[in-house]
Design an enzyme around this catalytic site. Structure first.
Site, PDB file in Angstrom:
ATOM      1  CG  HIS A  85       4.832   1.349   1.492  1.00  0.00           C
ATOM      2  ND1 HIS A  85       4.517   1.871   2.723  1.00  0.00           N
ATOM      3  CD2 HIS A  85       5.951   0.605   1.686  1.00  0.00           C
ATOM      4  CE1 HIS A  85       5.391   1.465   3.615  1.00  0.00           C
ATOM      5  NE2 HIS A  85       6.286   0.710   3.008  1.00  0.00           N
ATOM      6  CD  GLU A  95       7.900   2.331   6.192  1.00  0.00           C
ATOM      7  OE1 GLU A  95       7.676   1.099   6.182  1.00  0.00           O
ATOM      8  OE2 GLU A  95       7.076   3.175   6.605  1.00  0.00           O
ATOM      9  CE1 TYR A 118       1.413   4.797  -4.555  1.00  0.00           C
ATOM     10  CE2 TYR A 118      -0.394   5.998  -3.539  1.00  0.00           C
ATOM     11  CZ  TYR A 118       0.209   5.478  -4.664  1.00  0.00           C
ATOM     12  OH  TYR A 118      -0.377   5.626  -5.894  1.00  0.00           O
ATOM     13  CE1 TYR A 163      -1.910  -0.216  11.258  1.00  0.00           C
ATOM     14  CE2 TYR A 163      -2.808  -2.248  10.353  1.00  0.00           C
ATOM     15  CZ  TYR A 163      -2.348  -0.953  10.177  1.00  0.00           C
ATOM     16  OH  TYR A 163      -2.324  -0.416   8.917  1.00  0.00           O
ATOM     17  CG  HIS A 216      -6.644  -0.495  11.647  1.00  0.00           C
ATOM     18  ND1 HIS A 216      -7.582   0.524  11.573  1.00  0.00           N
ATOM     19  CD2 HIS A 216      -5.843  -0.340  10.551  1.00  0.00           C
ATOM     20  CE1 HIS A 216      -7.357   1.239  10.490  1.00  0.00           C
ATOM     21  NE2 HIS A 216      -6.312   0.744   9.847  1.00  0.00           N
ATOM     22  CB  ALA A 220       0.722  10.973   3.930  1.00  0.00           C
TER      23      ALA A 220
END
Length: 291
Positions: A77, A17, A49, A142, A146, A51
């Site tokens: 993204h 990434e 993408y 997650y 999350h 932030a």
């Protein structure tokens, strides 16, 4: 190529990434990183993408460079919380026009005072994309829950909705305790979620990461990480080597445990990506049947 095909062809999918330069920065700054990654040949590269909810993203621009100039499949993204269906539709058209077939659907960061858009959750974005485009849609998961979920069970329930709406594979948030991650996978599978899941690994190679990204994500720090930082935080070269060693050990253990893939958050650091890949590539090749 759609990324779902990679999971059908390989036992282990290996990806990186990266993030685009800021809007006013020269995008050629990323060329050195990509050039150094080209011969490694990751299965794909995901591109973040903006932030903070900004719509001034250069994701599509960088996705085109990754695909056309370096011959690597991009995963773009796309966030939705601050966008209308019309805006998301245009972003999707921009990606289709440059040949991108894979999107990572994310809710995105809330903007204080922002009026609710057409989307409140990533699951709604997934459903919308699948209704208007023939694209592979990935989602996030997650392992420690999350931060906005009441508990891990509620979070997995929400993730099941994303998958039912059309997510073809999941990339996990970064984590540092493999035992916790493997227990999480057991819970996810018991919940009936059977899509491939890539383990998200971030090498901790700079002291600033501890109070930056790690603090922001809320990831649990095992005592081994704390000892590593306490010992080497004032010695950047040693901390770099220790962080590479820790991430390598994590990946070897995960590969031994049969994970579907590794998604390496490289923070645009080609040196770290190369070092870790050199350490684990023989194992990945073995698992994928390379000779």
């Amino acid at each position: 190529m759609k990324i779902s095909n990679l999971f059908q062809q390989k036992k282990v999918v290996y990806s990186f990434e990266i993030f685009p330069p800021k809007v006013n920065d020269d995008i050629s700054k990323i060329y050195d990183t990509l050039t150094q990654l080209k011969d490694i040949r990751p299965d794909y590269i995901s591109i973040t993408y903006s932030a903070g909810g900004s719509k001034n993203s250069r994701t599509a621009e960088l996705a085109k460079i990754v695909k056309d100039n370096y011959g690597i499949e991009p995963l773009a993204h796309l966030t939705c919380i601050n966008s209308t269906k019309q805006e998301v539709g245009k972003a999707l058209q921009d990606l289709v026009d440059i040949g991108v077939e894979n999107v990572l659907a994310l809710r995105g960061d809330r903007i204080e005072g922002q009026v609710r858009s057409d989307f409140a959750y990533a699951s709604e974005l997934v459903k919308y994309i699948k209704s208007v485009r023939d694209m592979d849609v990935a989602g996030a998961c997650y392992p420690e829950g999350h931060p906005e979920s009441a508990n891990i069970v509620e979070d997995i329930r929400h993730m099941k909705i994303k998958v039912d709406n059309g997510v073809s594979h999941l990339n996990s948030q970064l984590f540092f305790d493999n035992d916790d991650y493997l227990k999480y996978l057991d819970m996810v599978r018991l919940a009936g979620i059977d899509v491939p899941i890539q383990a998200g690994i971030m090498p901790l190679v700079k002291a600033s990461q501890l109070n930056g990204i790690v603090k922001m994500t809320g990831a649990k720090l095992p005592s081994k990480i704390s000892r590593m930082y306490n010992k080497f935080a004032d010695d950047p070269d040693s901390l770099m080597e220790a962080g590479i060693a820790y991430a390598t050990d994590q990946i070897v253990d995960l590969l031994s445990s049969g994970v579907d893939g590794i998604h390496l958050y490289i923070m645009n650091n080609a040196y770290v990506a190369r070092r870790i890949t050199q350490n684990v590539q023989p194992l990945i090749d073995k698992l994928n049947g390379a000779r």
